[in-house]
Design an enzyme around this catalytic site. Structure first.
Site, mmCIF file in Angstrom:
data_model
loop_
_atom_site.group_PDB
_atom_site.id
_atom_site.type_symbol
_atom_site.label_atom_id
_atom_site.label_comp_id
_atom_site.label_asym_id
_atom_site.label_seq_id
_atom_site.Cartn_x
_atom_site.Cartn_y
_atom_site.Cartn_z
ATOM 1 N N LYS A 89 0.852 -1.203 0.000
ATOM 2 C CA LYS A 89 0.000 0.000 0.000
ATOM 3 C C LYS A 89 0.878 1.240 0.000
ATOM 4 O O LYS A 89 0.651 2.179 -0.765
ATOM 5 C CB LYS A 89 -0.924 0.007 1.224
ATOM 6 C CG LYS A 89 -2.093 -0.948 1.091
ATOM 7 C CD LYS A 89 -2.876 -1.095 2.380
ATOM 8 C CE LYS A 89 -3.907 -2.205 2.225
ATOM 9 N NZ LYS A 89 -4.584 -2.570 3.459
ATOM 10 N N GLN A 107 -5.049 -1.382 9.414
ATOM 11 C CA GLN A 107 -4.968 -2.726 8.840
ATOM 12 C C GLN A 107 -5.581 -3.740 9.809
ATOM 13 O O GLN A 107 -5.273 -3.755 10.994
ATOM 14 C CB GLN A 107 -3.491 -3.067 8.549
ATOM 15 C CG GLN A 107 -3.272 -4.402 7.834
ATOM 16 C CD GLN A 107 -3.799 -4.411 6.412
ATOM 17 O OE1 GLN A 107 -3.870 -3.378 5.741
ATOM 18 N NE2 GLN A 107 -4.187 -5.575 5.938
ATOM 19 N N ASP A 144 -11.442 2.858 3.790
ATOM 20 C CA ASP A 144 -11.886 1.458 3.731
ATOM 21 C C ASP A 144 -13.404 1.357 3.581
ATOM 22 O O ASP A 144 -13.923 0.297 3.212
ATOM 23 C CB ASP A 144 -11.509 0.743 5.039
ATOM 24 C CG ASP A 144 -10.284 -0.146 4.907
ATOM 25 O OD1 ASP A 144 -10.062 -0.682 3.805
ATOM 26 O OD2 ASP A 144 -9.577 -0.316 5.909
HETATM 27 N N1 GUN Z 1 -7.095 -6.726 6.028
HETATM 28 C C1 GUN Z 1 -7.391 -7.491 4.962
HETATM 29 N N2 GUN Z 1 -8.065 -6.777 4.032
HETATM 30 C C2 GUN Z 1 -8.206 -5.541 4.534
HETATM 31 C C3 GUN Z 1 -8.802 -4.349 4.041
HETATM 32 O O1 GUN Z 1 -9.361 -4.269 2.949
HETATM 33 N N3 GUN Z 1 -8.728 -3.268 4.866
HETATM 34 C C4 GUN Z 1 -8.131 -3.312 6.082
HETATM 35 N N4 GUN Z 1 -8.120 -2.212 6.815
HETATM 36 N N5 GUN Z 1 -7.569 -4.401 6.558
HETATM 37 C C5 GUN Z 1 -7.601 -5.504 5.792
#
Ligand code: GUN
Length: 299
Positions: free
Chosen positions: A53, A97, A120
């Protein structure tokens, strides 16, 4: 018949390019979109995601702020960090996350994020806005699926869509987005009666159940579009002892005989998730500054 393969890797590259173009325009006005990612603990898979990311955020010209906290960080400290990021004008998007360590309440952390910075789309107000068809931040994976479906079909109006899986992260928001685009939507799940027949009615199948290769050609109507969100690791003895391979929720080889178009795993929906996170960050930045939103990058 052999289905068209929807190339998510190429599609994601196009989305990133559009994001980069929009970021460049915003920067001319003296604003640089910024994404803050919070990671609590040392989960190896999460570390890989967060690294990717951060890397892709910088590649499209945005600022990336990584906050890595030890696994034993008290919940109050995580909430205090979120509050600081909420008030930081350089930060337009915030993501924590998941999963977080057990002593931290993930819902509490998510709902502490300012809804307009919740890239998100997991905050309860964004969930509510999406459910009522209003402008919101939209969860990244369903947004990526929607973009691919619109690209394939143009208008989705009147199409029969079946979403297999009812998770908060994919199934439910996906259904809401398809409904907003005027599909006739069914959510199928583990208790659905004759799930195979339900899926066989669908012009669009979105598979998000987390069960390796559960859906095969018998479930698919001829010519349907199949979007496979599943990422499952299964044993691959043909590659050597102890080797594994990634497969989706759809048996690709079988379903591709019947479908009109289908996403592979890997290389389908997967690459779209981070691309849509970047798209959401640029959208959040535009909304925060009263700038026009990027076209084709939102729901
Ligand atoms: N962990 C796995 N997929 C995601 C996601 O799309 N967003 C977040 N914040 N954590 C994750």
């Amino acid at each position: 018949m052999s289905a068209d393969r929807i190339d998510g890797k190429a599609f994601a590259a196009t989305v990133r390019m559009k994001v980069a173009e929009h970021v460049a325009r915003i920067k001319e006005g003296g604003i640089t979109p910024g994404l803050a990612v919070v990671l609590v603990g040392e989960d190896p898979a999460s570390e890989v995601y967060v690294r990717n990311k951060g890397k892709q955020t910088l590649e499209v010209g945005m600022n990336s702020y990584e906050h890595k906290l030890p696994a034993d960080t008290p919940e109050a400290e995580v909430l205090a960090l979120i509050e600081r990021l909420n008030n930081d004008p350089m930060v337009h998007g915030i993501l924590c996350q998941l999963p977080v360590p057990d002593h931290i309440d993930d819902a509490k952390v998510i709902n502490a994020i300012a809804p307009e910075k919740d890239v998100d789309g997991f905050h309860i107000s964004n969930v509510g806005l999406l459910a009522t068809g209003q402008k919101s931040m939209v969860p990244c994976t369903p947004l990526g699926c929607l973009m691919m479906l619109r690209d394939r079909h143009g208008s989705l109006s009147g199409l029969n869509a079946v979403v297999v899986g009812r998770s908060n992260i994919v199934g439910k928001p996906m259904a809401a987005l398809l409904l907003k685009d005027s599909c006739t939507v069914t959510i199928a799940h583990s208790r659905t009666k004759d799930i195979e027949a339900v899926c066989k009615q669908a012009d669009i199948v979105v598979a998000a159940v987390g069960r390796a290769e559960m859906i095969n050609a018998d479930w698919i109507k001829a010519g349907a579009t199949v979007i496979d969100v599943g990422i499952n690791r299964i044993a691959a003895p043909e590659r050597g002892e102890g080797k594994m391979r990634l497969v989706g929720d759809v048996d690709y080889a079988s379903a591709a005989e019947v479908a009109g178009a289908i996403t592979p795993v890997p290389g389908g929906v997967g690459p779209m998730t981070i691309a849509c996170l970047l798209a959401n960050t640029v959208t959040a930045c535009c909304r925060a500054n009263g700038l026009p939103e990027p076209e084709g990058l939102t729901a």
